[in-house]
Design an enzyme around this catalytic site. Sequence first.
Site, short mmCIF file in Angstrom:
data_model
loop_
_atom_site.label_atom_id
_atom_site.label_comp_id
_atom_site.label_asym_id
_atom_site.label_seq_id
_atom_site.Cartn_x
_atom_site.Cartn_y
_atom_site.Cartn_z
N SER A 1 -32.51 -43.89 18.46
CA SER A 1 -32.99 -43.39 17.16
C SER A 1 -31.89 -43.06 16.17
CB SER A 1 -33.89 -42.16 17.37
OG SER A 1 -35.17 -42.54 17.80
N LYS B 1 -31.98 -44.72 12.84
CA LYS B 1 -32.71 -44.21 11.68
C LYS B 1 -31.78 -43.68 10.59
CE LYS B 1 -36.95 -43.16 14.26
NZ LYS B 1 -36.66 -43.31 15.69
N SER C 1 -38.47 -37.91 13.73
CA SER C 1 -37.98 -39.17 14.30
C SER C 1 -39.12 -40.18 14.49
CB SER C 1 -37.28 -38.93 15.65
OG SER C 1 -36.43 -40.00 15.97
#
Length: 373
Positions: free
Chosen positions: A55, A58, A115
């Site tokens: 993640s 991102k 997230s």
Amino acid sequence: MKHLFLLILVCLTISSASAQQQDLKIAARSYLLSDFQTGQVLAGQNAHERIEPASLTKLMTAYVVFSALKQNQISLEQAVPVSENAWRMIGSRMFIEPNKPVTVDELIRGMIVQSGNDACIALAEAVVGSEENFTKLMNAEAERLGMKNTHFTNSTGLPDPDHYTTAYDLTLLATAIIRDFPEFYPLYSQKEYTYNHIPQPNRNRLLWLDPHVDGMKTGWTKTAGYCLITSATRDKRRLISVIIGANSANARSIESQRLLNYGFQFYDTLHLYKKNDSLATIHLWKGAQNELKAGFDRDVYFTLPKGQADKLKATMEYKQPLIAPVRMGQEVGTVKFTLDDKVVETYPLVSLENVDTANFIGRAWDSVKLLFN
């Protein structure tokens, strides 16, 4: 449990503060600690080794979205329709729903704080129509930022053999977000966000445990391990730490804290020269004046081990003969900075003023003098 974790963190912080610099050992697959102002690397291991970003991806998704906002391609208040593709996205989610429009602002908070993979897809589709096209923008920005060992295949960080980066490249990206989008960076310090009546906390535990920490992002997949990028400020200094492949959520927080403490304890960032301050006076030939003021076209900072500042030396080299006309900002030499006889950085020395050519007699006289120089 939370108090036990805090106690462990404090104990490790004390022990790391008393350790010598060369004793630093971080329990992670790769890591990097850098100074935001100078970009200098203070500690690292396997920083250029290819890793799965999970993640942490991102951050680039956010960078592209922030760019689109700055260029007025989208707006924070803009309502975004939720596609079935976004709604059915697997992994962590903010729980957006079809037939229930959501704003860009809500999606950004869902992406950063919660997230949400679904938020990433919706934002990608809002910016450029599809995640596939959005990924092309991500890779273009990565190349522009100098992330030479990075390639993205999606906006979420879901595993893919062709989706990779390095701790060093992630440092470049984190630095770029803080530098280029100061108006959006405070979102990374938000501890909780509620959407669709579902509150979700930020997974960056250091936001609660260290008042100096103000971002940035966690990541995890089974193959990537536990990852964390953190930024903190103390005494007007900002450091950025990257932890990749820790063994647990607790471990990534502890190791990140140890890295930050190490950098703040053992290094100083010095503001050596200010932009446009006169640093030297250089002889000028065939000019309306015989001397030229020179300096730096930027503020010059250095991050050095504590107690080493007096060992930093600067050596200037001028372009000679320097002949008019000379324009403000024109490079007229270089300044090399050395520490223990090793060059640590070289900066251009530039003219701080415009100087036109002398009259005919002045130019002729200098031409004669140059013949004998």
